[in-house]
Design a protein around this motif. Structure first.
Motif, short mmCIF file in Angstrom:
data_model
loop_
_atom_site.label_atom_id
_atom_site.label_comp_id
_atom_site.label_asym_id
_atom_site.label_seq_id
_atom_site.Cartn_x
_atom_site.Cartn_y
_atom_site.Cartn_z
N THR A 158 90.98 114.23 54.61
CA THR A 158 90.26 113.53 53.53
C THR A 158 89.11 114.38 53.02
N GLU A 159 88.37 115.00 53.93
CA GLU A 159 87.25 115.85 53.53
C GLU A 159 87.73 117.09 52.77
N ILE A 160 88.79 117.71 53.25
CA ILE A 160 89.32 118.91 52.60
C ILE A 160 89.79 118.59 51.18
N VAL A 161 90.61 117.56 51.06
CA VAL A 161 91.16 117.19 49.76
C VAL A 161 90.05 116.76 48.80
N ARG A 166 92.95 116.79 41.83
CA ARG A 166 93.30 116.43 43.20
C ARG A 166 94.51 117.28 43.62
N PRO A 167 94.43 117.96 44.74
CA PRO A 167 95.57 118.78 45.16
C PRO A 167 96.84 117.96 45.30
N ALA A 172 100.68 112.28 52.60
CA ALA A 172 101.26 111.30 51.67
C ALA A 172 100.29 110.14 51.45
N GLU A 173 99.59 109.72 52.50
CA GLU A 173 98.59 108.66 52.35
C GLU A 173 97.51 109.07 51.35
N LEU A 174 97.19 110.36 51.32
CA LEU A 174 96.14 110.87 50.44
C LEU A 174 96.64 111.20 49.04
N GLY A 175 97.93 110.96 48.79
CA GLY A 175 98.47 111.17 47.46
C GLY A 175 99.07 112.53 47.22
N LEU A 176 99.16 113.39 48.25
CA LEU A 176 99.81 114.68 48.08
C LEU A 176 101.32 114.49 48.17
N MET A 193 107.59 112.91 50.35
CA MET A 193 107.13 114.27 50.60
C MET A 193 108.26 115.28 50.45
N LEU A 194 107.94 116.41 49.82
CA LEU A 194 108.88 117.51 49.63
C LEU A 194 108.42 118.74 50.38
N SER A 195 109.36 119.62 50.65
CA SER A 195 109.07 120.99 51.04
C SER A 195 109.39 121.87 49.84
N VAL A 196 108.45 122.70 49.44
CA VAL A 196 108.66 123.68 48.37
C VAL A 196 108.68 125.06 49.01
N PRO A 197 109.61 125.93 48.62
CA PRO A 197 109.71 127.25 49.25
C PRO A 197 108.43 128.06 49.15
#
Length: 289
Positions: free
Chosen positions: A132-135, A145-146, A165-169, A189-193
């Protein structure tokens, strides 16, 4: 056994993946914008147990003071927007870099607080607070927002994707096991290469030269383009300003991006845009079946 955060999906058995305007290879630069603590070990060119460690810390700090500005000039030359893997402490220590990135509409991914601290060994409540602090710090500094995450040295806990995911990423880069995005088992949630292979830090510290780097970039694109005859691919180029930003290496980054930018089938984009396109096209199509 701990379950992997993804299911097995061979690339030969997936629906066709298309990119905007019929492009075949989605290319992005993962630019590691990091800060390091002088009294804690981190990426080193010579392993020493010193506090302070002027040799290694100075080598790393070259990236923020000089190297990143050289890299920015090269990215600008070819119209490449960075996908910025940002330590949140950069907002405090190197705000001029963030200002330059905001002016260029870079994408901003959360990349821990500093690359001197790995993202591991955290209990869920503590990790939720740390994330939460980092984002929040990155959002305040960049105005965005990242949307994505890559842990320092690609580190996560078992709970990281769910907490993000809770933080909206919506995606992570830590799992470097594919040439296409794919869904994680955490809903949404996705994985991006990303790449630890076509990565200046690993390549040059193993003794490769600028011409080697240039040839590898060309070869990577050429093979991915051939592979993309049936379905689109992602090409990530991972850069660290204290490595590629050295004068004798930056010359070859310039030549590599000149080659990539000239390709008619390349989509010069960001990891944010790759994730968004996959989510709204390929993943939406799969879910509608």
């Amino acid at each position: 056994m701990t379950r992997e955060p993804f299911d097995y999906s061979p690339i030969t058995e997936r629906p066709r993946l298309t990119w905007p305007d019929g492009k075949r290879v989605a290319f992005y630069v993962g630019l590691n914008v990091e800060t390091f603590l002088p009294d804690r070990a981190s990426t080193s060119i010579w392993p020493l147990d010193l506090i302070p460690d002027p040799l290694n810390h100075g080598w790393r700090d070259y990236g923020a003071r000089v190297g990143v500005w050289r890299v920015i000039e090269i990215l600008d030359k070819y119209g490449v927007r960075a996908s910025t893997l940002l330590n949140s402490l950069v907002a405090e220590q190197n705000p001029q870099i963030i200002k330059a990135g905001v002016e260029r509409d870079w994408a901003w991914l959360a990349h821990g607080s500093t690359n001197s601290i790995l993202h591991t060994g955290l209990e869920p409540a503590d990790e939720r607070q740390v994330l939460t602090e980092i984002v929040g710090t990155i959002e305040a500094a960049t105005g965005q927002r990242p949307q994505g995450w890559m842990g320092p040295a690609l580190t996560e806990t078992l709970n990281t994707p769910a907490l993000l995911a809770e933080l909206g990423l919506g995606y992570v880069l830590d799992w470097t096991n594919d040439d296409q995005p794919y869904p994680l088992t955490v809903p949404g949630m996705l994985s991006v290469p990303y790449t630890v292979e076509l990565n200046d830090l690993g390549l040059f510290l193993r003794g490769l030269t600028g011409p080697d780097f240039l040839q590898m970039v060309k070869d990577q694109y050429d093979v991915l383009r051939a592979d993309s005859a049936d379905s689109g691919r992602v090409m990530a180029l991972a850069l660290h300003p204290f490595v590629i930003g050295q004068p004798f290496r930056a010359k070859y980054l310039d030549l590599a991006l000149e080659y990539i930018a000239a390709q008619p089938d390349v989509w010069l984009t960001t990891s944010d845009e790759i994730a968004a396109h996959y989510r709204t096209s390929a993943l939406a199509t799969q879910n509608s079946r």
